[in-house]
Design a protein around this motif. Structure first.
Motif, PDB file in Angstrom:
ATOM      1  N   ASP A   1      22.934  44.376  33.871  1.00 17.15           N
ATOM      2  CA  ASP A   1      22.978  44.157  35.320  1.00 17.15           C
ATOM      3  C   ASP A   1      23.341  45.414  36.093  1.00 17.15           C
ATOM      4  OD1 ASP A   1      22.368  41.591  34.709  1.00 17.15           O
ATOM      5  OD2 ASP A   1      24.341  40.745  35.146  1.00 17.15           O
ATOM      6  N   GLY A   2      23.747  46.464  35.377  1.00 18.57           N
ATOM      7  CA  GLY A   2      24.054  47.732  36.028  1.00 18.57           C
ATOM      8  C   GLY A   2      25.290  47.707  36.900  1.00 18.57           C
ATOM      9  N   ARG A   3      26.301  46.946  36.507  1.00 20.27           N
ATOM     10  CA  ARG A   3      27.525  46.847  37.307  1.00 20.27           C
ATOM     11  C   ARG A   3      28.583  47.825  36.807  1.00 20.27           C
ATOM     12  NH1 ARG A   3      27.213  42.269  40.478  1.00 20.27           N
ATOM     13  NH2 ARG A   3      25.650  40.722  39.821  1.00 20.27           N
ATOM     14  N   THR A   4      29.523  48.142  37.663  1.00 17.20           N
ATOM     15  CA  THR A   4      30.640  49.002  37.284  1.00 17.20           C
ATOM     16  C   THR A   4      31.643  48.178  36.482  1.00 17.20           C
ATOM     17  OG1 THR A   4      31.940  48.498  39.266  1.00 17.20           O
ATOM     18  CG2 THR A   4      30.338  50.317  39.418  1.00 17.20           C
ATOM     19  N   TYR A   5      32.596  48.899  35.852  1.00 18.59           N
ATOM     20  CA  TYR A   5      33.631  48.183  35.114  1.00 18.59           C
ATOM     21  C   TYR A   5      34.473  47.328  36.052  1.00 18.59           C
ATOM     22  CZ  TYR A   5      32.638  50.852  30.874  1.00 18.59           C
ATOM     23  OH  TYR A   5      32.035  51.388  29.761  1.00 18.59           O
ATOM     24  N   GLN A   6      34.722  47.823  37.249  1.00 12.47           N
ATOM     25  CA  GLN A   6      35.492  47.045  38.213  1.00 12.47           C
ATOM     26  C   GLN A   6      34.774  45.751  38.569  1.00 12.47           C
ATOM     27  OE1 GLN A   6      36.016  49.891  41.419  1.00 12.47           O
ATOM     28  NE2 GLN A   6      38.090  50.403  40.736  1.00 12.47           N
ATOM     29  N   GLU A   7      33.469  45.828  38.801  1.00  6.07           N
ATOM     30  CA  GLU A   7      32.690  44.636  39.133  1.00  6.07           C
ATOM     31  C   GLU A   7      32.632  43.671  37.947  1.00  6.07           C
ATOM     32  OE1 GLU A   7      29.484  46.501  42.316  1.00  6.07           O
ATOM     33  OE2 GLU A   7      29.093  46.652  40.164  1.00  6.07           O
ATOM     34  N   THR A   8      32.475  44.229  36.751  1.00  4.23           N
ATOM     35  CA  THR A   8      32.435  43.391  35.559  1.00  4.23           C
ATOM     36  C   THR A   8      33.758  42.662  35.365  1.00  4.23           C
ATOM     37  OG1 THR A   8      30.829  44.837  34.465  1.00  4.23           O
ATOM     38  CG2 THR A   8      32.156  43.393  33.051  1.00  4.23           C
ATOM     39  N   ALA A   9      34.853  43.397  35.513  1.00  2.00           N
ATOM     40  CA  ALA A   9      36.176  42.793  35.348  1.00  2.00           C
ATOM     41  C   ALA A   9      36.390  41.665  36.349  1.00  2.00           C
ATOM     42  CB  ALA A   9      37.258  43.863  35.518  1.00  2.00           C
ATOM     43  N   ARG A  10      35.967  41.886  37.573  1.00  3.16           N
ATOM     44  CA  ARG A  10      36.137  40.860  38.603  1.00  3.16           C
ATOM     45  C   ARG A  10      35.286  39.628  38.298  1.00  3.16           C
ATOM     46  NH1 ARG A  10      35.465  43.965  42.406  1.00  3.16           N
ATOM     47  NH2 ARG A  10      33.253  43.629  42.883  1.00  3.16           N
ATOM     48  N   LEU A  11      34.052  39.840  37.869  1.00  2.73           N
ATOM     49  CA  LEU A  11      33.166  38.714  37.583  1.00  2.73           C
ATOM     50  C   LEU A  11      33.625  37.902  36.372  1.00  2.73           C
ATOM     51  CD1 LEU A  11      29.662  40.350  38.184  1.00  2.73           C
ATOM     52  CD2 LEU A  11      30.644  38.443  39.455  1.00  2.73           C
ATOM     53  N   LEU A  12      34.164  38.592  35.372  1.00  2.00           N
ATOM     54  CA  LEU A  12      34.566  37.916  34.142  1.00  2.00           C
ATOM     55  C   LEU A  12      36.024  37.474  34.151  1.00  2.00           C
ATOM     56  CD1 LEU A  12      32.763  40.116  31.455  1.00  2.00           C
ATOM     57  CD2 LEU A  12      31.957  38.030  32.572  1.00  2.00           C
ATOM     58  N   GLY A  13      36.763  37.874  35.167  1.00  2.00           N
ATOM     59  CA  GLY A  13      38.156  37.487  35.264  1.00  2.00           C
ATOM     60  C   GLY A  13      39.052  38.174  34.258  1.00  2.00           C
ATOM     61  N   ILE A  14      38.735  39.437  33.963  1.00  2.00           N
ATOM     62  CA  ILE A  14      39.546  40.215  33.034  1.00  2.00           C
ATOM     63  C   ILE A  14      39.943  41.524  33.700  1.00  2.00           C
ATOM     64  CG2 ILE A  14      38.465  39.207  30.994  1.00  2.00           C
ATOM     65  CD1 ILE A  14      36.679  41.659  30.806  1.00  2.00           C
TER      66      ILE A  14
END
Length: 228
Positions: free
Chosen positions: A143-156
């Protein structure tokens, strides 16, 4: 070496049952791993009928020659994945060769085959990763997301996202290296008369449908089982 009190892995138990001719073992194997086999074949061949046919042939070979699988070399899932990948690429190469006009060069077609095969292999390995690693790779890489975006989406946490991504890519690289090694042809075993085995031990194409002790052609809609 196995010890007397060691509980055999599912793979080893299943192989023994197949060697004894237990049809229920074939059904259990089909239920668990046919989605993976069919999915990989379908991604490479892009043809539902061809994927169906190859799936039947793969499980027919396992039924007729369970001794081809060596538990010491890895899991049944990995072995079936390598066998399916090899057979599907051979089918695709044969199809492209038949479709190619005589005056056209084979370079472009071969590059296309390699690209399709590599993409299918990568997706197969990603699908085999544990779910937390798989979803992190999907969100971050695909999806080409940043680590910050990934963390927010996955709740980690962001650190957890980075650790998952790093571990996932390391496992991906290792599995791909193992997959490439499994594609290397092995020398044919020889019998006392110097003749090679009649079956291909999973290393050569067999376009004809195998017949023998049985085949499993039931429809299966179960979810793909995780890593064995």
């Amino acid at each position: 070496m196995a010890t007397p009190d060691r509980i055999p892995r599912w793979d080893e138990q299943l192989q023994r049952r197949l060697a004894r001719g237990e049809e229920t073992a074939l059904g259990e194997l089909y239920d668990r791993l046919s989605p993976m086999v069919h999915g990989l074949a379908g991604r490479i061949l892009a043809d539902q009928a061809a994927a169906d046919q190859l799936t039947r042939e793969i499980f027919a070979q396992v039924w007729e020659h369970p001794e081809d699988f060596d538990p010491a070399q890895g899991s049944l899932r990995s072995w079936l994945g390598a066998l399916t990948h090899r057979r599907a690429v051979e089918r695709l190469r044969a199809r492209r060769g038949a479709e190619r006009a005589p005056e056209r060069g084979s370079g472009a077609a071969e590059e296309e085959i390699r690209a399709v095969a590599t993409a299918a292999r990568v997706q197969y390995v990603v699908d085999s990763l544990p779910q937390p690693l798989r979803e992190t790779i999907a969100v971050t890489y695909y999806d080409g997301r940043t680590y910050q975006e990934t963390a927010r989406l996955l709740g980690i946490s962001e650190q957890a996202a980075k650790q998952r991504m790093r571990l996932g890519l390391e496992l991906l690289a290792t599995e791909l290296a193992d997959e490439r090694a499994r594609q290397e042809p092995r020398p044919s075993r020889r019998d006392g008369d110097g003749h090679g085995d009649e079956h291909d031990n999973g290393n050569t194409a067999d376009d004809g449908h195998r017949t023998g002790r049985g085949d499993c052609d039931c429809d299966c809609d179960c979810d793909e089982d995780g890593r064995t």
